[in-house]
Design an enzyme around this catalytic site. Structure first.
Site, PDB file in Angstrom:
ATOM      1  N   LYS A  47      35.539  44.449  38.425  1.00  0.00           N
ATOM      2  CA  LYS A  47      36.726  45.081  37.839  1.00  0.00           C
ATOM      3  C   LYS A  47      36.573  45.178  36.326  1.00  0.00           C
ATOM      4  O   LYS A  47      36.899  46.192  35.717  1.00  0.00           O
ATOM      5  CB  LYS A  47      37.996  44.296  38.216  1.00  0.00           C
ATOM      6  CG  LYS A  47      38.379  44.452  39.682  1.00  0.00           C
ATOM      7  CD  LYS A  47      39.448  43.471  40.149  1.00  0.00           C
ATOM      8  CE  LYS A  47      39.618  43.581  41.673  1.00  0.00           C
ATOM      9  NZ  LYS A  47      40.638  42.666  42.224  1.00  0.00           N
ATOM     10  N   GLN A  91      44.019  37.635  40.782  1.00  0.00           N
ATOM     11  CA  GLN A  91      43.060  37.739  41.881  1.00  0.00           C
ATOM     12  C   GLN A  91      43.441  36.776  43.005  1.00  0.00           C
ATOM     13  O   GLN A  91      43.705  35.597  42.757  1.00  0.00           O
ATOM     14  CB  GLN A  91      41.638  37.449  41.366  1.00  0.00           C
ATOM     15  CG  GLN A  91      40.538  37.694  42.381  1.00  0.00           C
ATOM     16  CD  GLN A  91      40.407  39.146  42.812  1.00  0.00           C
ATOM     17  OE1 GLN A  91      40.691  40.066  42.048  1.00  0.00           O
ATOM     18  NE2 GLN A  91      39.967  39.368  44.028  1.00  0.00           N
ATOM     19  N   ASP A 114      48.307  46.066  40.943  1.00  0.00           N
ATOM     20  CA  ASP A 114      47.979  45.932  42.370  1.00  0.00           C
ATOM     21  C   ASP A 114      49.065  46.540  43.266  1.00  0.00           C
ATOM     22  O   ASP A 114      48.836  46.726  44.462  1.00  0.00           O
ATOM     23  CB  ASP A 114      47.850  44.448  42.740  1.00  0.00           C
ATOM     24  CG  ASP A 114      46.417  43.934  42.695  1.00  0.00           C
ATOM     25  OD1 ASP A 114      45.504  44.720  42.977  1.00  0.00           O
ATOM     26  OD2 ASP A 114      46.236  42.735  42.402  1.00  0.00           O
TER      27      ASP A 114
HETATM   28  N1  GUN Z   1      41.751  39.873  46.794  1.00  0.00           N
HETATM   29  C1  GUN Z   1      41.218  40.708  47.704  1.00  0.00           C
HETATM   30  N2  GUN Z   1      41.639  41.970  47.470  1.00  0.00           N
HETATM   31  C2  GUN Z   1      42.440  41.918  46.406  1.00  0.00           C
HETATM   32  C3  GUN Z   1      43.173  42.911  45.679  1.00  0.00           C
HETATM   33  O1  GUN Z   1      43.180  44.102  45.989  1.00  0.00           O
HETATM   34  N3  GUN Z   1      43.888  42.446  44.614  1.00  0.00           N
HETATM   35  C4  GUN Z   1      43.929  41.138  44.278  1.00  0.00           C
HETATM   36  N4  GUN Z   1      44.665  40.799  43.237  1.00  0.00           N
HETATM   37  N5  GUN Z   1      43.269  40.207  44.925  1.00  0.00           N
HETATM   38  C5  GUN Z   1      42.527  40.601  45.974  1.00  0.00           C
END
Ligand code: GUN
Length: 273
Positions: A47, A91, A114
């Protein structure tokens, strides 16, 4: 036909880069990583790299797995109030002693890149415009649209009911007038449901979509990503044989994965001041 998520992701990232250049303020994404989960570390690094590529400022805040829920909530409050921060992503997963729903709810909906906060989820479900759509579902819809796969009126089966993929992608398909069946671990006769579907989206995290289940006119989207017993990256779908049957299929890797990142960058480039 193989749905090339990597190619579309590059296109989306280019347009995000252009958009960021036009903005009066530089977007700033803050990613919070709690603990040592190795997969999470890789996701967060990807990311950050993607953000740098498109001109979005990014900061990764690494916190010890022993942090208290209260300290984490305080951190989020601080970031909510920080005018320099335009996006906040925590996350997942979080350590067991922290209530993830409490943490997600604490994020300002206008910084919730998100799309996981109750306000953004509620907006999605009621038909209001969310500030952000969840990244993976939004990436999947972009991929379907890129290949002109009809959603309106389509029979869609979503396998998996997570808050991150299954539930929001089902809602997004419903908003686009698909007829949506949600399948999960308690679903009976999954094969019958998949057999007649126009669109199958599998987010089960295990090998579940087999050759004999699918029909030749269908589109199969594979959200799963894990390593098989030989250590090779694979998804929920038995790719070799399903791909020779169906009309469209997304590969793993190179399908939904790159689209998720591109879609997240699209979100992170949206600034609500
Ligand atoms: N863990 C697995 N997929 C995601 C996601 O799309 N966003 C976040 N914040 N954590 C994750």
């Amino acid at each position: 036909m193989i749905l090339d998520g990597k190619a579309l992701a590059n296109k989306v990232l280019e347009s995000v880069e252009e958009r960021v250049k036009q903005l009066a303020v530089q977007p700033h994404l803050v990613v919070i990583l709690v603990g040592e989960n190795p997969a999470s570390r890789i996701y967060v690094r990807n990311k950050k790299l993607a953000a740098e590529k498109v001109g979005i400022k990014s900061t990764v805040i690494e916190l010890l797995s022993t942090i208290s829920e209260e300290e984490l909530l305080d951190k989020i409050t601080e970031l909510n109030e920080d005018k320099d921060v335009t996006g906040i992503l925590v996350q997942l997963p979080l350590p067991e002693h922290i209530d993830k729903n409490k943490v997600i709810t604490a994020i300002s909906p206008k910084k919730d890149v998100d799309g996981f906060t109750p306000e953004n989820v509620g907006r999605l479900v009621t038909g209001l415009e969310p500030y952000y759509y969840p990244a993976t579902p939004q990436g999947i819809i972009m991929l379907l649209d890129e290949y002109n796969i009809q959603i309106e009126g389509a029979d869609a089966v979503v396998i998996g009911r997570s808050n991150i993929v299954g539930k929001p992608v089902a809602q997004m398909l419903l908003r686009r007038n698909a007829t949506v069946t949600m399948a999960h671990s308690h679903t009976k006769n999954l094969e019958d449901k998949i057999k007649t579907a126009d669109i199958v989206i599998s987010a089960a995290g295990k090998k579940i979509v087999r050759c004999k289940m699918v029909n030749k006119n269908s589109c199969v989207i594979d959200v799963g990503i894990f390593r098989d017993t030989n250590g090779k990256l694979t998804g929920d779908v038995d790719f070799d044989c399903v791909s020779s049957t169906v009309k469209y299929i997304s590969p793993v890797p190179g399908g939904v994965g790159p689209m998720t990142i591109a879609s997240l960058m699209y979100n992170a480039s949206k600034v609500y001041l």
